[in-house]
Structures are given as C-alpha cells and as structure tokens.
Design a protein around this motif. Structure first.
Motif, mmCIF file in Angstrom:
data_model
loop_
_atom_site.group_PDB
_atom_site.id
_atom_site.type_symbol
_atom_site.label_atom_id
_atom_site.label_comp_id
_atom_site.label_asym_id
_atom_site.label_seq_id
_atom_site.Cartn_x
_atom_site.Cartn_y
_atom_site.Cartn_z
ATOM 1 N N TYR A 37 0.850 -1.187 0.000
ATOM 2 C CA TYR A 37 0.000 0.000 0.000
ATOM 3 C C TYR A 37 0.891 1.244 0.000
ATOM 4 N N ARG A 38 0.271 2.378 -0.280
ATOM 5 C CA ARG A 38 0.981 3.635 -0.123
ATOM 6 C C ARG A 38 0.015 4.701 0.404
ATOM 7 N N GLN A 39 0.603 5.702 1.041
ATOM 8 C CA GLN A 39 -0.195 6.813 1.544
ATOM 9 C C GLN A 39 0.559 8.109 1.321
ATOM 10 N N ARG A 45 -4.830 5.811 2.443
ATOM 11 C CA ARG A 45 -3.928 4.732 2.057
ATOM 12 C C ARG A 45 -4.568 3.934 0.928
ATOM 13 N N TYR A 94 5.334 4.006 1.636
ATOM 14 C CA TYR A 94 4.924 2.696 1.141
ATOM 15 C C TYR A 94 4.969 1.680 2.282
ATOM 16 N N TYR A 95 3.882 0.905 2.382
ATOM 17 C CA TYR A 95 3.722 -0.044 3.467
ATOM 18 C C TYR A 95 3.532 -1.462 2.935
ATOM 19 N N TRP A 104 0.774 -4.444 9.586
ATOM 20 C CA TRP A 104 1.463 -3.479 8.747
ATOM 21 C C TRP A 104 2.933 -3.361 9.143
ATOM 22 N N GLY A 107 6.641 1.251 7.268
ATOM 23 C CA GLY A 107 6.617 2.119 6.098
ATOM 24 C C GLY A 107 7.997 2.601 5.694
#
Length: 114
Positions: A37-39, A45, A94-95, A104, A107
């Motif tokens: 994932y990304r935020q 996210r 980015y996770y 999680w 990051g």
C-alpha cells in the motif's frame, strides 16, 4: 508475533526506479498473500499491488499497472516492489501488509522529485 520490515525507499528523479523490500517474520510466509500500500500526504492509504502465496497471481490498480511489479521469494520470506518510470505523484510512504494477520510494516518513504 508478526513482523514486517520495509526497506529500499529514498529520493529518485522522475523516470527513475526503486525496489522496495519487505522482510517478514513470525508466520509461515509462503502460505499467505501479501500486499503493498501507499499513503501520500493528505490522502487515504491505497493498495498498489497484491500477490498470492505462490506468486502465481498479482494485481495492480490502473495507476501503477505496467510500471510496478510485485514479487516474492518464499525462501527468504521477502516480498518486493519494483517501481519503474516513477512519477512525482508516486511520492508516498509505502507499506507492506499481511492481510491474513491485518499487520502493517512501519513504512518506507519514497520521494520522486527533480
């Protein structure tokens, strides 16, 4: 205890490439799907890549399809995200995510800028 540790982020120019890694421990890595994932600042996210336990199936949103590639090495308990043709809008934290365990990583920052 599930642990996910990302690495490989950094500053890259537009059009450049980076490879992120996520080292997993505390579970039987080869048995479970994994996601990236990304935020970005001020945004929710979002999923950018997913891979099944064997690596036989991957999925991507249209925003990264053709530029990002997720892969895994089950012998090393590691999942990767190869990012090519990076754009400024790819800038985000980015996770790594293990959906089965809802776990999680901490990051890693990716910044795309000239």
């Amino acid at each position: 205890q599930v642990q996910l540790v990302e690495s490989g982020g950094g500053l890259v120019q537009p059009g450049g490439s980076l490879r992120l890694s996520c080292a997993a421990s505390g579970f039987t890595f080869s048995s479970y799907s994994m996601n990236w994932y990304r935020q970005a600042p001020g945004k929710e996210r979002e999923l950018v890549a997913g891979i099944t336990s064997s690596g036989g199936y991957t999925n991507y949103p249209d925003s990264v399809k053709g530029r990002f590639t997720i892969s895994r090495d089950n012998a090393k308990n590691t999942v990767y995200l190869q990012m090519n043709s990076l754009k400024p809008e790819d800038t985000a934290v980015y996770y790594c995510f293990a959906p089965r365990f809802r776990s999680w990583g901490q990051g890693t920052q990716v910044t795309v800028s000239s």
